[in-house]
Design a protein around this motif. Structure first.
Motif, PDB file in Angstrom:
ATOM      1  N   CYS A 163      14.229  20.637   2.521  1.00 34.96           N
ATOM      2  CA  CYS A 163      13.722  19.839   1.405  1.00 34.96           C
ATOM      3  C   CYS A 163      14.497  18.548   1.170  1.00 34.96           C
ATOM      4  CB  CYS A 163      13.705  20.687   0.141  1.00 34.96           C
ATOM      5  SG  CYS A 163      12.560  22.085   0.248  1.00 34.96           S
ATOM      6  N   GLY A 164      15.766  18.519   1.551  1.00 30.87           N
ATOM      7  CA  GLY A 164      16.579  17.323   1.340  1.00 30.87           C
ATOM      8  C   GLY A 164      16.010  16.090   2.017  1.00 30.87           C
ATOM      9  N   ARG A 165      15.457  16.245   3.207  1.00 31.84           N
ATOM     10  CA  ARG A 165      14.894  15.092   3.923  1.00 31.84           C
ATOM     11  C   ARG A 165      13.667  14.537   3.206  1.00 31.84           C
ATOM     12  NH1 ARG A 165      11.174  17.492   8.479  1.00 31.84           N
ATOM     13  NH2 ARG A 165      10.879  19.557   7.589  1.00 31.84           N
ATOM     14  N   PHE A 166      12.951  15.388   2.470  1.00 35.20           N
ATOM     15  CA  PHE A 166      11.817  14.910   1.678  1.00 35.20           C
ATOM     16  C   PHE A 166      12.316  14.259   0.396  1.00 35.20           C
ATOM     17  CE2 PHE A 166       9.909  18.889   3.679  1.00 35.20           C
ATOM     18  CZ  PHE A 166       9.445  18.202   4.787  1.00 35.20           C
ATOM     19  N   HIS A 167      13.288  14.874  -0.241  1.00 34.64           N
ATOM     20  CA  HIS A 167      13.821  14.342  -1.493  1.00 34.64           C
ATOM     21  C   HIS A 167      14.444  12.966  -1.310  1.00 34.64           C
ATOM     22  CE1 HIS A 167      14.286  18.651  -3.325  1.00 34.64           C
ATOM     23  NE2 HIS A 167      13.028  18.288  -3.177  1.00 34.64           N
ATOM     24  N   ASP A 168      15.130  12.760  -0.173  1.00 36.73           N
ATOM     25  CA  ASP A 168      15.791  11.458   0.012  1.00 36.73           C
ATOM     26  C   ASP A 168      14.882  10.406   0.640  1.00 36.73           C
ATOM     27  OD1 ASP A 168      15.795  11.884   2.794  1.00 36.73           O
ATOM     28  OD2 ASP A 168      17.921  12.372   2.883  1.00 36.73           O
ATOM     29  N   GLY A 169      13.617  10.764   0.905  1.00 37.85           N
ATOM     30  CA  GLY A 169      12.664   9.800   1.447  1.00 37.85           C
ATOM     31  C   GLY A 169      12.731   9.644   2.952  1.00 37.85           C
ATOM     32  N   GLY A 170      13.524  10.463   3.633  1.00 34.51           N
ATOM     33  CA  GLY A 170      13.647  10.359   5.082  1.00 34.51           C
ATOM     34  C   GLY A 170      12.450  10.894   5.836  1.00 34.51           C
ATOM     35  N   ALA A 171      11.624  11.692   5.162  1.00 35.93           N
ATOM     36  CA  ALA A 171      10.430  12.267   5.802  1.00 35.93           C
ATOM     37  C   ALA A 171       9.420  12.601   4.712  1.00 35.93           C
ATOM     38  CB  ALA A 171      10.795  13.530   6.586  1.00 35.93           C
ATOM     39  N   GLU A 172       8.181  12.792   5.142  1.00 32.38           N
ATOM     40  CA  GLU A 172       7.103  13.239   4.252  1.00 32.38           C
ATOM     41  C   GLU A 172       6.737  14.662   4.649  1.00 32.38           C
ATOM     42  OE1 GLU A 172       5.684  11.738   1.674  1.00 32.38           O
ATOM     43  OE2 GLU A 172       6.708   9.821   1.922  1.00 32.38           O
TER      44      GLU A 172
END
Length: 133
Positions: free
Chosen positions: A23-32
C-alpha cells in the motif's frame, strides 16, 4: 510511528508484503492500484494510518464527502477480504466484500461492507458501499 519504520514493516492491510511494496507505493503516488482489491487494501491502510489525503484522492468525485475527518481513536486491527467480483485490470467496475476489525474506546467491532469501485481513465475509484450485518 516514524515514516521509515512504517515503510520497513509489514503492510497494515495484512497482505504479507512490506508496506513500501504494498500500500505504501500507492499512498506515496509511486503507483496506481491495478485492481479494485488493491485499492480496497490501500484505502483500508489509509484509514488505519489516518491518511485522509489518499482517501479523498481515491474517492469518486460524484460520491466523495465534502469533508472527511478520521477518528484517531479508531484502531483498525485486521482486514479480511471475503470476495471480489470483477475489478480486474481490464474491468470498468468491481466490488469487494470485506470485514475490517477494529477497536474503538476499548470496544471491539467489525465493519462489514461490500464496496463498489469504478475504473476511469485507467484509475480505480471507490464509489459507495452496502453495509452488511
Amino acid at each position: 510511528m516514524p515514516e521509515n519504520s512504517i515503510n520497513a514493516g509489514p503492510c497494515v492491510c495484512l497482505s504479507g508484503e512490506a508496506y513500501a511494496d504494498c500500500c505504501g507505493r500507492f499512498h506515496d503516488g509511486g503507483a496506481e492500484a491495478a485492481t479494485a482489491e488493491q485499492l480496497m487494501r490501500a484505502r483500508y491502510s489509509a484509514f488505519a494510518l489516518l491518511n485522509a489525503e489518499y482517501l479523498r484522492k481515491t474517492w469518486h468525485p460524484d460520491t466523495a464527502p465534502s469533508d472527511l475527518e478520521l477518528d484517531p481513536g479508531m484502531e483498525w486491527r485486521r482486514l479480511d477480504i471475503l470476495s471480489t467480483s470483477r475489478g480486474g485490470p481490464l474491468d470498468a467496475e468491481g466490488t469487494v466484500e470485506f470485514k475490517a476489525h477494529f477497536r474503538h474506546n476499548g470496544e471491539r467491532g467489525v465493519h462489514h461492507e461490500t464496496s463498489r469501485f469504478v475504473r476511469e481513465n485507467r484509475r480505480w475509484y471507490y464509489v459507495d458501499a452496502v453495509m452488511l450485518a
